[in-house]
Scaffold this motif. Structure first.
Motif, PDB file in Angstrom:
ATOM      1  N   UNK A  20       0.823  -1.211   0.000  1.00  0.00           N
ATOM      2  CA  UNK A  20       0.000   0.000   0.000  1.00  0.00           C
ATOM      3  C   UNK A  20       0.858   1.262   0.000  1.00  0.00           C
ATOM      4  N   UNK A  21       2.021   1.167   0.670  1.00  0.00           N
ATOM      5  CA  UNK A  21       2.879   2.345   0.816  1.00  0.00           C
ATOM      6  C   UNK A  21       3.653   2.665  -0.457  1.00  0.00           C
ATOM      7  N   UNK A  22       4.149   1.621  -1.145  1.00  0.00           N
ATOM      8  CA  UNK A  22       5.073   1.860  -2.252  1.00  0.00           C
ATOM      9  C   UNK A  22       4.457   1.685  -3.639  1.00  0.00           C
ATOM     10  N   UNK A  23       3.226   1.197  -3.713  1.00  0.00           N
ATOM     11  CA  UNK A  23       2.576   1.049  -5.021  1.00  0.00           C
ATOM     12  C   UNK A  23       1.464   2.077  -5.134  1.00  0.00           C
ATOM     13  N   UNK A  24       1.702   3.152  -5.884  1.00  0.00           N
ATOM     14  CA  UNK A  24       0.665   4.183  -6.026  1.00  0.00           C
ATOM     15  C   UNK A  24      -0.482   3.669  -6.892  1.00  0.00           C
ATOM     16  N   UNK A  25      -1.669   3.686  -6.360  1.00  0.00           N
ATOM     17  CA  UNK A  25      -2.818   3.156  -7.115  1.00  0.00           C
ATOM     18  C   UNK A  25      -4.067   3.948  -6.764  1.00  0.00           C
ATOM     19  N   UNK A  56     -12.877  -3.320 -13.457  1.00  0.00           N
ATOM     20  CA  UNK A  56     -13.002  -4.765 -13.685  1.00  0.00           C
ATOM     21  C   UNK A  56     -11.735  -5.449 -13.157  1.00  0.00           C
ATOM     22  N   UNK A  57     -11.043  -6.256 -13.964  1.00  0.00           N
ATOM     23  CA  UNK A  57      -9.829  -6.917 -13.476  1.00  0.00           C
ATOM     24  C   UNK A  57      -8.564  -6.324 -14.092  1.00  0.00           C
ATOM     25  N   UNK A  58      -8.679  -5.086 -14.597  1.00  0.00           N
ATOM     26  CA  UNK A  58      -7.540  -4.445 -15.245  1.00  0.00           C
ATOM     27  C   UNK A  58      -6.520  -3.975 -14.204  1.00  0.00           C
ATOM     28  N   UNK A  59      -5.233  -4.008 -14.609  1.00  0.00           N
ATOM     29  CA  UNK A  59      -4.171  -3.520 -13.740  1.00  0.00           C
ATOM     30  C   UNK A  59      -4.000  -2.010 -13.850  1.00  0.00           C
ATOM     31  N   UNK A  60      -4.380  -1.441 -14.998  1.00  0.00           N
ATOM     32  CA  UNK A  60      -4.268  -0.002 -15.213  1.00  0.00           C
ATOM     33  C   UNK A  60      -5.600   0.537 -15.732  1.00  0.00           C
ATOM     34  N   UNK A  61      -5.852   1.797 -15.427  1.00  0.00           N
ATOM     35  CA  UNK A  61      -7.058   2.444 -15.917  1.00  0.00           C
ATOM     36  C   UNK A  61      -6.749   3.917 -16.167  1.00  0.00           C
ATOM     37  N   UNK A  86      -7.649   7.730 -15.355  1.00  0.00           N
ATOM     38  CA  UNK A  86      -8.310   8.558 -14.362  1.00  0.00           C
ATOM     39  C   UNK A  86      -7.836  10.000 -14.526  1.00  0.00           C
ATOM     40  N   UNK A  87      -8.769  10.906 -14.759  1.00  0.00           N
ATOM     41  CA  UNK A  87      -8.441  12.319 -15.000  1.00  0.00           C
ATOM     42  C   UNK A  87      -7.458  12.481 -16.158  1.00  0.00           C
ATOM     43  N   UNK A  88      -7.645  11.631 -17.177  1.00  0.00           N
ATOM     44  CA  UNK A  88      -6.806  11.721 -18.366  1.00  0.00           C
ATOM     45  C   UNK A  88      -5.445  11.086 -18.226  1.00  0.00           C
ATOM     46  N   UNK A  89      -5.155  10.475 -17.068  1.00  0.00           N
ATOM     47  CA  UNK A  89      -3.843   9.857 -16.849  1.00  0.00           C
ATOM     48  C   UNK A  89      -3.992   8.352 -16.634  1.00  0.00           C
ATOM     49  N   UNK A  90      -2.967   7.610 -17.061  1.00  0.00           N
ATOM     50  CA  UNK A  90      -2.957   6.166 -16.863  1.00  0.00           C
ATOM     51  C   UNK A  90      -2.428   5.859 -15.466  1.00  0.00           C
ATOM     52  N   UNK A  91      -3.245   5.212 -14.653  1.00  0.00           N
ATOM     53  CA  UNK A  91      -2.864   4.921 -13.271  1.00  0.00           C
ATOM     54  C   UNK A  91      -3.119   3.442 -12.968  1.00  0.00           C
ATOM     55  N   UNK A  92      -2.440   2.939 -11.934  1.00  0.00           N
ATOM     56  CA  UNK A  92      -2.645   1.558 -11.519  1.00  0.00           C
ATOM     57  C   UNK A  92      -3.922   1.445 -10.691  1.00  0.00           C
TER      58      UNK A  92
END
Length: 399
Positions: free
Chosen positions: A166-171, A177-182, A184-190
């Motif tokens: 939780x501390x070192x993985x910004x998400x 759904x089951x995607x690793x990235x999405x 959000x606000x026009x940016x690709x985030x985990x």
């Protein structure tokens, strides 16, 4: 290495093929597995593991065959204990039901790679320092004691691996759904799915600290250790969905696992004494002790598991805790709007809630816990009924 290069090649190829098949034909397309699907594929994976064991028996001899089955059964039993923590993690992170398959599979693959490293390092250390058998044996005995003293209310989902992830993985806080990235606000985030996978894989590495010494206590054949450990992890995803609703009922499992780990720990110390070269023990000479043969170890392990599982399933405590645990879990899942947007899944959860509420009436009051626990359960069920009423009104309005 315990086997011929051809045997290693065939075994690794089979394992890789099974993992790829599992991903491309089951996990790649997001869906909620049915009980029938989970049962069929769980049986298939167990069947493959057993068939592989018979091949080991035929081509490697009786000793290797017995060692494989003793190791496989032990690791499979320990992997069921892993499922309790997986359940806590998936519930804690509120992973959507349809996305749980991918999280489990990637976590399991990660743990296979990590355990393989542990196996080869452990084998090298045991070959160089036979005194490590003492260390492994004492460690397993201490672990058995820790299992017996463990508080059932401990939240294993909040372990050090989860906190670091939780501390070192910004998400983001939301699943896609089951995607690793999405986006959000026009940016690709985990998405949180990445944290869940790391948490499952990392937590399973912590379990390896118990399971790897345990199987080395049954055999030092690296090929057997690797294949038995890996085949016990394959199919763990299907087993999770198959045992959904039964995990809480195995109330005596930890006692059985503690007995198995304690037994193997004693076996390791006896083996260490037999092979002793420490100068402060019997002047560095071997100690004449009875060593436990592998076939006897296999019998003891199977007997402990049978007594543990049967005792859990037929006991009033097991039945009561199953109802209470499932009722709480399904209620939280029903209230979590991110858990599923599938009307069929919501209907399934609601049916389970009603079924467990009916069973709740037959449970002895002493299994309910404290007055505070009873009040919390009543409040939870009130929220569920209110939420269901709002859902029904909204459904009727859209028709």
């Amino acid at each position: 290495m315990g086997a011929t290069p051809l045997a290693w090649t065939l075994a690794v190829s089979l394992i890789v093929a099974l993992l790829l098949f599992d991903y491309f034909f089951h996990v790649r397309k997001e869906h909620i597995p049915t009980l029938k699907e989970s049962a069929i594929w769980s049986a298939l994976y167990v069947g493959i593991a057993i068939a592989f064991g018979f091949l080991v028996w035929i081509f490697g001899g009786t000793q290797m065959g017995v060692e494989y089955f003793a190791g496989y059964i032990t690791e499979k039993a320990l992997s069921v204990d892993n499922l309790f923590v997986f359940l806590l993690l998936l519930t804690s992170f509120k992973v959507p039901r349809a996305g749980q398959q991918k999280a489990l599979l990637f976590g399991i693959v990660f743990s296979i790679f990590a355990r393989t490293g542990f196996i080869f390092v452990g084998a090298a250390l045991l070959n160089a320092f036979s005194a490590l058998f003492y260390v492994f044996g004492l460690f397993l005995i201490v672990t058995a004691g820790r299992l017996l003293a463990e508080d059932d209310e401990d939240d294993d989902a909040d372990n050090v691996v989860v906190r670091l992830a939780k501390k070192f993985i910004p998400a983001t806080d939301h699943y896609d759904h089951d995607k690793l990235f999405t986006i959000e606000n026009g940016k690709k985030v985990m998405t949180p799915m990445m944290i869940v996978m790391v948490a499952i894989g990392g937590t399973d590495i912590m379990f390896a600290l118990d399971s790897i010494p345990a199987i080395f206590g049954l055999t030092q054949n690296v090929f057997i250790v690797f294949t038995a450990t890996t085949f016990s992890l394959l199919g763990l995803r299907q087993l999770y969905f198959l045992l959904d609703g039964l995990l809480d009922r195995l109330v005596y499992l930890k006692y059985g696992l503690a007995a198995i780990l304690g037994f193997i720990g004693v076996k390791l110390i006896l083996h260490a004494l037999h092979e002793n070269n420490l100068p402060f023990i019997n002047q560095g000479e071997h100690v004449a002790v009875v060593e436990v043969p592998t076939y006897l170890s296999l019998g003891v392990i199977v007997a402990i598991l049978v007594v543990t599982v049967v005792g859990s399933l037929v006991s009033p405590a097991g039945k009561a805790l199953t109802v209470l645990g499932n009722l709480k879990r399904h209620s939280h899942e029903y209230l979590n709007k991110n858990f599923t947007d599938d009307p069929v899944e919501r209907a399934r959860l609601w049916a389970k809630i009603l079924d467990n509420e009916d069973k709740l009436k037959t449970i002895d009051r002493k299994y309910f816990g404290s007055e505070g626990d009873v009040w919390e359960l009543e409040q939870l069920l009130r929220r569920v009924w209110d939420d269901h009423a709002r859902y029904e009104r909204a459904t009727d309005y859209t028709r």
